[in-house]
Design a protein around this motif. Structure first.
Motif, mmCIF file in Angstrom:
data_model
loop_
_atom_site.group_PDB
_atom_site.id
_atom_site.type_symbol
_atom_site.label_atom_id
_atom_site.label_comp_id
_atom_site.label_asym_id
_atom_site.label_seq_id
_atom_site.Cartn_x
_atom_site.Cartn_y
_atom_site.Cartn_z
ATOM 1 N N ALA A 99 0.812 -1.212 0.000
ATOM 2 C CA ALA A 99 0.000 0.000 0.000
ATOM 3 C C ALA A 99 0.842 1.258 0.000
ATOM 4 N N SER A 100 2.054 1.179 0.548
ATOM 5 C CA SER A 100 2.918 2.357 0.642
ATOM 6 C C SER A 100 3.292 2.918 -0.723
ATOM 7 N N VAL A 101 3.248 2.089 -1.756
ATOM 8 C CA VAL A 101 3.555 2.549 -3.116
ATOM 9 C C VAL A 101 2.651 3.707 -3.513
ATOM 10 N N PHE A 102 1.420 3.678 -3.015
ATOM 11 C CA PHE A 102 0.435 4.646 -3.465
ATOM 12 C C PHE A 102 0.468 5.947 -2.684
ATOM 13 N N ASP A 103 1.249 6.030 -1.617
ATOM 14 C CA ASP A 103 1.395 7.295 -0.904
ATOM 15 C C ASP A 103 2.037 8.342 -1.804
ATOM 16 N N GLU A 104 3.089 7.949 -2.533
ATOM 17 C CA GLU A 104 3.766 8.884 -3.435
ATOM 18 C C GLU A 104 2.860 9.243 -4.608
ATOM 19 N N MET A 105 2.044 8.293 -5.081
ATOM 20 C CA MET A 105 1.149 8.581 -6.191
ATOM 21 C C MET A 105 0.097 9.604 -5.791
ATOM 22 N N ASN A 106 -0.393 9.519 -4.554
ATOM 23 C CA ASN A 106 -1.355 10.500 -4.093
ATOM 24 C C ASN A 106 -0.747 11.888 -4.057
ATOM 25 N N GLU A 107 0.540 11.957 -3.653
ATOM 26 C CA GLU A 107 1.224 13.243 -3.640
ATOM 27 C C GLU A 107 1.342 13.796 -5.054
ATOM 28 N N ASP A 108 1.715 12.952 -5.999
ATOM 29 C CA ASP A 108 1.832 13.394 -7.390
ATOM 30 C C ASP A 108 0.502 13.869 -7.934
ATOM 31 N N ALA A 109 -0.598 13.257 -7.488
ATOM 32 C CA ALA A 109 -1.918 13.601 -8.002
ATOM 33 C C ALA A 109 -2.310 15.027 -7.660
ATOM 34 N N GLU A 110 -1.662 15.630 -6.656
ATOM 35 C CA GLU A 110 -1.981 17.000 -6.275
ATOM 36 C C GLU A 110 -1.025 18.021 -6.873
ATOM 37 N N LYS A 111 -0.022 17.545 -7.603
ATOM 38 C CA LYS A 111 0.997 18.456 -8.124
ATOM 39 C C LYS A 111 0.732 18.898 -9.563
ATOM 40 N N LYS A 112 -0.185 18.203 -10.252
ATOM 41 C CA LYS A 112 -0.391 18.503 -11.662
ATOM 42 C C LYS A 112 -1.066 19.863 -11.834
#
Length: 261
Positions: A248-261
């Motif tokens: 599940a930890s893989v998706f912590d960074e993806m959530n962060e990226d989702a707010e940077k676009k």
């Protein structure tokens, strides 16, 4: 964890699910724009499409726990020969209200990889309606989906505008998926994290290749999927055995990226 993928009409299969047994229903039904799914004919009268969503929502409300939620992904779509844009999310909202659901957010999901239009502005978003049975009592695990601050501990509340790339044909080919519309896995993981707790049950009445079940497995939840076409079962089972083992930890960074676009 238990996972159940059943083939058949979701309106009938939902009737077999016990009352108040599912914490989260998350789904994206056909948009009535002529996609080639298989058995389902994705080009019916608009009122028939509304009946499909209403009948599904009625059963969803019955099976949801008192603090459960329904996340319904819909999009504005062109209708008929005139190609007038019909805002399906607005129709979805009325169906929510007709069935006693309260709207918490109408999330805007934005993306870039989509065809360009020549006679109107190019569409670059869909909506996800977050409906709850009880406006004063529902699961919202804010701390589990906070976006980390860059310079200090803690994090901020995600906004209601999300950026997640659509799953394009190249990615589907790489994953050996034949379903025409596949959810971004990281987006559904976020929804599962924020609206359920470990051990809860997640259900997708239009399960397709099983993204919702994969997200449920990653997050330690049980999953139920209904799909009209048997041919997608193998894709779901394979994904549970491969993608479903991701930490599940893989998706912590993806959530962060989702707010940077």
């Amino acid at each position: 964890m238990e996972f159940d993928y059943r083939t058949g009409d979701c309106r009938e299969l939902l009737k077999t699910v016990p009352d108040a047994s599912v914490r989260l229903v998350v789904t994206s039904p056909p948009y009535n724009i002529g996609k080639s799914y298989g058995k389902y004919k994705d080009k019916i009268a608009l009122n028939d499409w509304q009946d499909l969503i209403n009948d599904t929502t009625k059963e969803v409300c019955r099976i949801l726990t008192p603090d459960g939620a329904f996340f319904l992904n819909l999009s504005p779509v062109p209708l008929g020969s005139s190609k007038e844009i019909i805002p399906l999310p607005f129709l979805g909202y009325q169906i929510f209200k007709d069935n006693g659901l309260y709207l918490r957010n109408m999330i805007t999901w934005t993306f870039n990889n989509m065809q360009n239009c020549t006679n109107r502005l190019s569409g670059r978003y869909e909506n996800i309606l977050w409906g709850v049975k009880d406006i004063d009592n529902y699961i919202f695990n804010l701390d589990d989906v906070r976006i980390p601050y860059l310079t200090k501990g803690g994090g901020r509340n995600p906004t209601d505008v999300w950026y997640f790339d659509r799953v394009n044909n190249m990615t589907k080919k790489k994953l050996n998926l034949s379903h025409p519309t596949v959810y971004p896995l990281s987006m559904i993981v976020r929804i599962v994290k924020m609206a359920t707790n470990p051990g809860d049950t997640v259900l997708d009445p239009f399960a397709g290749s099983g993204t919702s079940l994969v997200a449920a497995k990653i997050m330690g939840r049980n999953g139920i999927g209904f799909e009209l076409d048997e041919k997608y079962r193998e894709e779901c089972m394979r994904r549970l055995e491969t993608e479903g083992t991701m930490p599940a930890s893989v998706f912590d960074e993806m959530n962060e990226d989702a707010e940077k676009k």
